[in-house]
Design an enzyme around this catalytic site. Structure first.
Site, PDB file in Angstrom:
ATOM      1  CB  ALA A 251     -62.262 -22.976  14.827  1.00  0.00           C
ATOM      2  CB  ALA A 252     -60.906 -20.350  20.028  1.00  0.00           C
ATOM      3  N   GLY A 253     -58.589 -22.213  19.055  1.00  0.00           N
ATOM      4  CA  GLY A 253     -57.189 -22.613  19.076  1.00  0.00           C
ATOM      5  C   GLY A 253     -56.590 -22.652  17.683  1.00  0.00           C
ATOM      6  CG  ASP A 254     -58.096 -25.334  14.842  1.00  0.00           C
ATOM      7  OD1 ASP A 254     -57.152 -25.937  15.398  1.00  0.00           O
ATOM      8  OD2 ASP A 254     -59.198 -25.869  14.604  1.00  0.00           O
TER       9      ASP A 254
END
Length: 302
Positions: A251-254
């Site tokens: 979820a880093a990109g999110d």
């Protein structure tokens, strides 16, 4: 109060098993831990917008099961407008079956469930949300025709349209590009979209320029520990990443996408919005899980 950001996308329950290694075909292994975590790229991005200072509505589907109730509740407790999170009768909610080994390598099976039934007509039912928004965000975990309709509608309404092309398995339909204000892939997604292997700033710039040629308004390529590169018709700008010790990059990109969008609707300048998204993403990778790892605005260092 109308939501300034609308996310059209997926909601999944992540079922995570940890083991020393990944099993071979036909093999049964003892596991070490199991947990369920609300996820799905769309829901993750909505949570990130909410925690990082933006008002947000979610348009998506869940199944008529316990996971669907839990996924919706996880958004509601964040103050997210869920009027457009619809229940599909006789269908499971989206599920990701994830096995993670001791080296943090994983294998994942995704069952779309209700996400696969998010049609253009389903989104159109909630057109008032799109009309009231300032920013519309899409990803690729729901049917492509739905993404295509939403991008085109966002352009027609004059909104800022962000596409996070994840998961990308190949080039995007050419007609999409003219509808996208910010196209935001990571390295592997940029390569899938352009055929250009992205490993550093120089290759990211080439990929970004190719995506501009295809018609994207602006391109932000996230490069993990190497930061992010903004590529526009006026040139390019590199944003170094904060230095952290990563624990889990889920979820880093999110988190980046949500933080960027939240900053835009709060009136921050484009570069400030990218930097805020980066700080949020950097903090998220020091924590385990998808939505549990997403930080709140008050936790970020200026």
């Amino acid at each position: 109060m109308h939501a300034k950001v609308v996310v059209v996308g997926s909601l999944n329950m992540d079922l995570v098993a940890r083991a020393q290694r990944l099993p071979r075909a036909g093999e049964t292994l003892p596991g070490e831990a199991f947990f369920t975590v609300p996820g799905g790229k769309g829901a993750n991005q909505a949570v990130a917008v909410a925690r990082l200072g933006g008002s947000v509505a979610m348009i998506g589907n869940v199944g008529d099961d316990a996971y669907g109730q839990q996924l919706r509740k996880a958004l509601e407790v964040e103050g997210i407008d869920c009027q457009a999170v619809s229940v599909c009768e006789g269908v499971s909610s989206g599920v990701a079956l994830i096995t993670v080994d001791a080296a943090s390598q994983n294998c994942i099976v995704i069952i779309p469930g209700g996400n696969g039934l998010l049609t253009p007509q389903a989104v159109q039912r909630f057109d008032a949300l799109l009309q009231a928004a300032e920013v519309i965000i899409c990803q690729l975990e729901v049917p492509y025709d739905t993404v295509a309709w939403t991008l085109a509608r966002g352009r027609e309404l004059g909104k800022q349209v962000i596409l996070n092309p994840a998961p990308a398995t190949g080039p995007l339909p050419p007609a999409w590009f003219a509808h996208i204000d910010y196209l935001a892939p990571n390295e592997s997604e940029a390569e899938a979209l352009t055929g250009i292997a992205v490993s550093d700033q120089a290759s990211a710039r080439r990929a970004g320029e190719r995506l501009l040629q295809l018609g994207a308004g602006k391109v932000i390529i996230t490069l993990g520990a190497q930061g992010a590169l903004l590529v526009t018709e006026q040139g390019h700008r590199h944003f170094p990443a904060p230095s952290v010790q990563p624990l889990d990059t889920t979820a880093a990109g999110d988190t980046f996408i949500g933080g960027f969008a939240a900053a835009l609707v709060r009136g921050l300048e484009e570069g400030e919005a990218i930097a805020l998204g980066q700080r949020a993403a950097a903090l998220s990778v020091t924590r385990a899980g998808a939505q549990p790892s997403i930080p709140y605005l008050a936790e970020l260092q200026p």
